[in-house]
Design an enzyme around this catalytic site. Structure first.
Site, PDB file in Angstrom:
ATOM      1  CG  ASN A  80     -19.926 -20.827  37.879  1.00 48.87           C
ATOM      2  OD1 ASN A  80     -19.813 -19.792  38.528  1.00 48.87           O
ATOM      3  ND2 ASN A  80     -19.079 -21.841  38.021  1.00 48.87           N
ATOM      4  CB  SER A 139     -17.135 -10.370  38.004  1.00 44.80           C
ATOM      5  OG  SER A 139     -16.232  -9.807  38.954  1.00 44.80           O
ATOM      6  CE1 TYR A 152     -13.271 -13.402  35.435  1.00 49.06           C
ATOM      7  CE2 TYR A 152     -13.432 -11.351  36.669  1.00 49.06           C
ATOM      8  CZ  TYR A 152     -13.783 -12.683  36.512  1.00 49.06           C
ATOM      9  OH  TYR A 152     -14.627 -13.294  37.416  1.00 49.06           O
ATOM     10  CB  ALA A 154     -13.580  -6.880  28.033  1.00 46.84           C
ATOM     11  CB  SER A 155     -15.078 -11.794  29.487  1.00 47.04           C
ATOM     12  OG  SER A 155     -14.748 -11.943  30.859  1.00 47.04           O
ATOM     13  CE  LYS A 156     -16.907 -13.630  34.732  1.00 50.65           C
ATOM     14  NZ  LYS A 156     -17.793 -14.806  34.672  1.00 50.65           N
ATOM     15  CB  ILE A 185     -16.731 -15.265  46.179  1.00 54.87           C
ATOM     16  CG1 ILE A 185     -17.871 -14.323  45.804  1.00 54.87           C
ATOM     17  CG2 ILE A 185     -17.264 -16.568  46.772  1.00 54.87           C
ATOM     18  CD1 ILE A 185     -18.755 -13.892  46.953  1.00 54.87           C
TER      19      ILE A 185
END
Length: 243
Positions: A80, A139, A152, A154-156, A185
């Site tokens: 997470n 995400s 972000y 690209a990482s997800k 969220i």
């Protein structure tokens, strides 16, 4: 009787928000939970806490080793831990790119690699393969992309691809790997957004409400439980119909 009685779980990014909610739900279902974060003193429902930089392979390996020494096994991993360093692509620094990829993607890889062999060794008394369950928190923007979040997203997106590959590589040993893709969220990460941005997100959600951290935690519990024993390599979107 909980769905996870006797199970041992590791949760990263466990100090707040979605991570803390996942720790609490896993504990409520009977799991012994090791809560990991870069800075953590306590976490409701955790058997014990570990300070871990998920991008540091030595610290990750030490955390998994300590868990096995204390409990004898690892059944569940929830990756997470994640950060954001938003900015337009043309203005994004090397440092902001590297930091986000290191925590969000490299950290997921390192913990997955560290638990893979111990999970493959998990066997029942009759010698049958027990395996384990891994859930990666990705995400909705890892699926759709999002302006101002090149690092972000690209990482997800990478986490999604890693999830599918892990499922294929470890499935023969009954180690399942899935991902949960949250939409908007309510958490520390989102509360600082402007009202204008929040309204734009709300307008795109058919259920007309933002998600709660418990919505994600409940999805994770299902995926790591025997209720999802034939589910692997899947991306479960929990986004109120946003996409």
């Amino acid at each position: 009787m909980g769905k996870l009685d006797g199970k041992v779980a590791i949760v990263t990014g466990a100090s707040r928000g979605i991570g803390a909610a996942i720790v609490k739900k896993l504990h409520e279902e009977g799991a012994a939970v090791v809560a990991c974060a870069r800075s953590i003193e306590s976490c409701e429902g955790a058997a014990f806490c570990q300070k871990v930089d998920v991008s540091n392979s030595e610290q990750v390996d030490a955390c998994v080793k300590a868990t096995i020494e204390k409990f004898g096994k690892v059944d569940i991993l929830v990756n997470n831990a994640g950060i954001t360093k938003d900015g337009l692509l043309m203005r994004m620094s090397d440092e902001d790119w590297d930091q986000v990829l290191d925590i969000n993607l490299r950290g997921t890889f390192l913990f997955t690699r560290a638990v893979a062999r111990p999970m493959m060794k998990n066997k029942a008394a009759d010698g049958s393969q027990l395996g384990g369950a891994i859930v990666n928190i990705t995400s909705v923007v890892g699926i759709t992309g999002n302006a101002g979040q090149a690092n972000y997203t690209a990482s997800k997106g990478g986490v999604i691809a890693l999830t599918k590959t892990t499922a294929k590589e470890l499935g023969s040993r009954n180690v399942r790997c899935n991902a949960v893709a949250p939409g908007f969220i309510e958490s520390k990460m989102t509360e600082g957004l402007s009202d204008e941005i929040k309204k734009s997100y709300m307008d795109s959600i058919p259920l007309k409400r933002f998600g709660k951290v418990d919505d994600i935690a409940k999805a994770v519990v299902w995926l790591v439980s025997d209720d999802a024993s034939y589910v692997t390599g899947q991306i479960l979107s929990v986004n109120g119909g946003m996409i």
